[in-house]
Write an enzyme that holds these catalytic residues in place. Structure first.
Site, PDB file in Angstrom:
ATOM      1  N   ASP A 198      -5.521  11.547  -2.086  1.00 39.17           N
ATOM      2  CA  ASP A 198      -4.966  11.859  -0.671  1.00 39.17           C
ATOM      3  C   ASP A 198      -3.377  12.220  -1.074  1.00 39.17           C
ATOM      4  OD1 ASP A 198      -4.352  12.394   1.700  1.00 39.17           O
ATOM      5  OD2 ASP A 198      -5.193  10.335   2.434  1.00 39.17           O
ATOM      6  N   LYS A 205     -10.100   6.385  -3.955  1.00 35.79           N
ATOM      7  CA  LYS A 205      -9.240   7.224  -3.575  1.00 35.79           C
ATOM      8  C   LYS A 205      -7.783   6.881  -3.719  1.00 35.79           C
ATOM      9  CE  LYS A 205      -7.609   8.079   1.298  1.00 35.79           C
ATOM     10  NZ  LYS A 205      -7.948   8.995   2.848  1.00 35.79           N
ATOM     11  N   LYS A 207      -3.795   7.282  -3.814  1.00 34.44           N
ATOM     12  CA  LYS A 207      -2.776   7.965  -2.978  1.00 34.44           C
ATOM     13  C   LYS A 207      -1.577   8.538  -3.891  1.00 34.44           C
ATOM     14  CE  LYS A 207      -4.043   6.890   1.447  1.00 34.44           C
ATOM     15  NZ  LYS A 207      -3.824   7.827   2.333  1.00 34.44           N
ATOM     16  N   GLU A 251      -7.512  15.343  -0.800  1.00 40.32           N
ATOM     17  CA  GLU A 251      -7.375  15.343   0.735  1.00 40.32           C
ATOM     18  C   GLU A 251      -5.872  15.547   1.287  1.00 40.32           C
ATOM     19  OE1 GLU A 251      -8.578  11.543   1.953  1.00 40.32           O
ATOM     20  OE2 GLU A 251      -7.639  11.600   3.950  1.00 40.32           O
ATOM     21  N   HIS A 292       1.002  -1.208  -0.042  1.00 41.79           N
ATOM     22  CA  HIS A 292       0.037   0.006  -0.009  1.00 41.79           C
ATOM     23  C   HIS A 292       0.790   1.206  -0.166  1.00 41.79           C
ATOM     24  CE1 HIS A 292      -4.076   1.313   0.300  1.00 41.79           C
ATOM     25  NE2 HIS A 292      -3.993   2.260   1.376  1.00 41.79           N
ATOM     26  N   LYS A 298     -11.875  11.016  11.521  1.00 40.59           N
ATOM     27  CA  LYS A 298     -11.420   9.861  11.907  1.00 40.59           C
ATOM     28  C   LYS A 298     -11.556   9.496  13.440  1.00 40.59           C
ATOM     29  CE  LYS A 298      -7.853   9.258   8.376  1.00 40.59           C
ATOM     30  NZ  LYS A 298      -6.574   9.375   8.048  1.00 40.59           N
ATOM     31  N   GLU A 323     -14.535   5.644   4.232  1.00 41.94           N
ATOM     32  CA  GLU A 323     -13.714   4.661   3.440  1.00 41.94           C
ATOM     33  C   GLU A 323     -13.188   3.727   4.487  1.00 41.94           C
ATOM     34  OE1 GLU A 323     -10.106   7.382   3.271  1.00 41.94           O
ATOM     35  OE2 GLU A 323     -10.030   7.415   5.303  1.00 41.94           O
ATOM     36  N   ASP A 336      -7.771  16.080   6.640  1.00 50.66           N
ATOM     37  CA  ASP A 336      -7.463  14.918   7.239  1.00 50.66           C
ATOM     38  C   ASP A 336      -6.441  15.026   8.255  1.00 50.66           C
ATOM     39  OD1 ASP A 336      -6.940  12.499   8.316  1.00 50.66           O
ATOM     40  OD2 ASP A 336      -6.275  11.593   6.298  1.00 50.66           O
TER      41      ASP A 336
END
Ligand code: MUC
Ligand code: MG
Length: 382
Positions: free
Chosen positions: A200, A169, A171, A226, A24, A275, A329, A251
């Site tokens: 993001d 989303k 990255k 984001e 990731h 979050k 998410e 965020d």
């Protein structure tokens, strides 16, 4: 007076290392494992509550690491809570708030376990303790972050085909702005109107980069960006939010209600990624949500890529939110090679379903916990 029946008797913390299904790739780290901190609270009547406090990429995302989360709970939070009435969740939140500065993820893990225990003892889901669920399911995004555009496109197409996700989303922030914009444009072109594409940046851009980036992303059909710049650059966030049509979401800038108020006052975002962990727990997250709602901002349920446990807790709160303009998410468990809950969270028809059952609605699978837990769990007893 302490109710001896619901007294907090024991608090156990453990760290799990669970591999991810693929690398990731984020702007600040590449994850191949997710490290979750779990908390188990035992009450005098034999009831239990479970919670999770998880971060991303060691210390590369924020100021708390899995090890610091465990240490804050075992060394500072647990001794203060032992012997207190487990039903007094607000009292516990206030006490911990006075004794421990920062460490919001550690606080969230313990608070979730307290809500879970209370819900189980009362025979109600935690959503009921926040006024009752108004949604049974919520839209759920997937993050495309394999590090390769072709792999991301294939992943997106499969998700749309199987009706698992139609919000993506991406990255970005690791490569140059020009390369990132080209990558996003390729993916948006491939999915077309079948999916919403967002990005993001995880704070990787300077304001100058972000001006070019937002212009290019907007032209490519990307709907939201984001945290393009560092969390403390509120004026830059405000300039970007004002200067482009693409939505700007906060965020990393949102660590609890005080930050939420500052972001609103500085007009530093169009959308809040709320979050639970970063807010300091379900209650503080509900306050962040209230501030966003009152300010007329868009809301989005954000994740720290928690296991099913933390995801179930978040679902309990977000099921009570009137309008989540940008969905959620809450896909954390799907990024892991193994499920640690006895009953996995259900994903279908582009949505995630709020688990049924009392408390947060999650039960751990003891074999999986035994397999993934690191040596060195810590238990503090009354
Ligand atoms: C973040 O910064 O939002 C959430 C989803 C994902 O893929 O990474 C996280 C962290
Ligand atoms: Mg983010």
């Amino acid at each position: 007076m302490v109710n001896s029946v619901t007294k907090i008797d024991q608090i156990e913390t453990m760290i799990l290392d669970v591999p991810t299904i693929r690398g990731h790739v984020l702007s600040m780290a590449t994850m191949r494992t997710q490290t979750a901190v779990l908390v188990k609270i035992r009450f005098a009547d034999g009831s239990e509550g479970i919670g999770e406090g998880t971060t991303i990429g060691g210390l590369s995302y924020g100021a708390e690491s899995p090890e610091s989360i465990q240490s804050a709970i075992a060394t500072y939070i647990s001794p203060a809570l032992l012997g207190r009435d487990g039903n007094d969740v607000n009292g516990a939140i206030q006490l911990i708030g006075r004794l421990v500065k920062g460490n919001r993820i550690a606080k969230a893990a313990v608070e979730i376990a307290l809500w879970d225990g209370l819900g189980k003892r009362l025979g109600v889901p935690v959503s009921q303790l926040f006024g009752g669920a108004v949604h049974e399911k919520l839209p759920v995004a997937w993050t495309l972050a394999s590090g390769n555009s072709d792999t991301d496109i294939a992943e997106a197409e499969e998700m749309i085909e199987t009706r698992r996700h139609n919000i993506f989303k991406l990255k970005i922030g690791k490569r140059s702005v020009r390369e990132d914009v080209a990558h996003v444009a390729r993916i948006k072109k491939a999915v077309g109107d079948a999916a919403s594409v967002r990005v993001d940046v995880n704070t990787a851009w300077s304001l100058q980069d972000a001006r070019w980036g937002l212009k290019g992303l907007q032209d490519a059909g990307c709907e939201l960006v984001e945290q393009p710049v560092q969390a403390r650059y509120r004026k830059a966030m405000a300039e970007l939010a004002r200067g482009y049509e693409i939505a700007v979401m906060a965020d990393e800038a949102l660590n609890g209600p005080e930050d939420a108020l500052a972001v609103v006052a500085g007009r530093a975002a169009d959308v809040f990624a709320v979050k639970v962990a970063q807010s300091g727990g379900l209650k503080r997250a509900s306050e962040v949500i209230a501030i966003g709602e009152a300010a007329g901002l868009g809301l989005y349920g954000g994740t720290m890529l928690e296991t099913g446990l933390g995801t179930a807790a978040a679902l309990q709160l977000f099921a009570t939110v009137e309008r989540l303009h940008w969905g959620t998410e809450f896909f954390g468990p799907l990024l892991l090679t193994d499920e640690i809950l006895a009953e996995p969270i259900v994903y279908r028809d582009f949505c995630v379903e709020t688990p049924k059952g009392n408390g947060i609605g999650a039960t751990l699978d003891p074999d999986k916990i035994a397999f993934f837990r690191r040596d060195g769990g810590r238990t503090v007893k009354a």
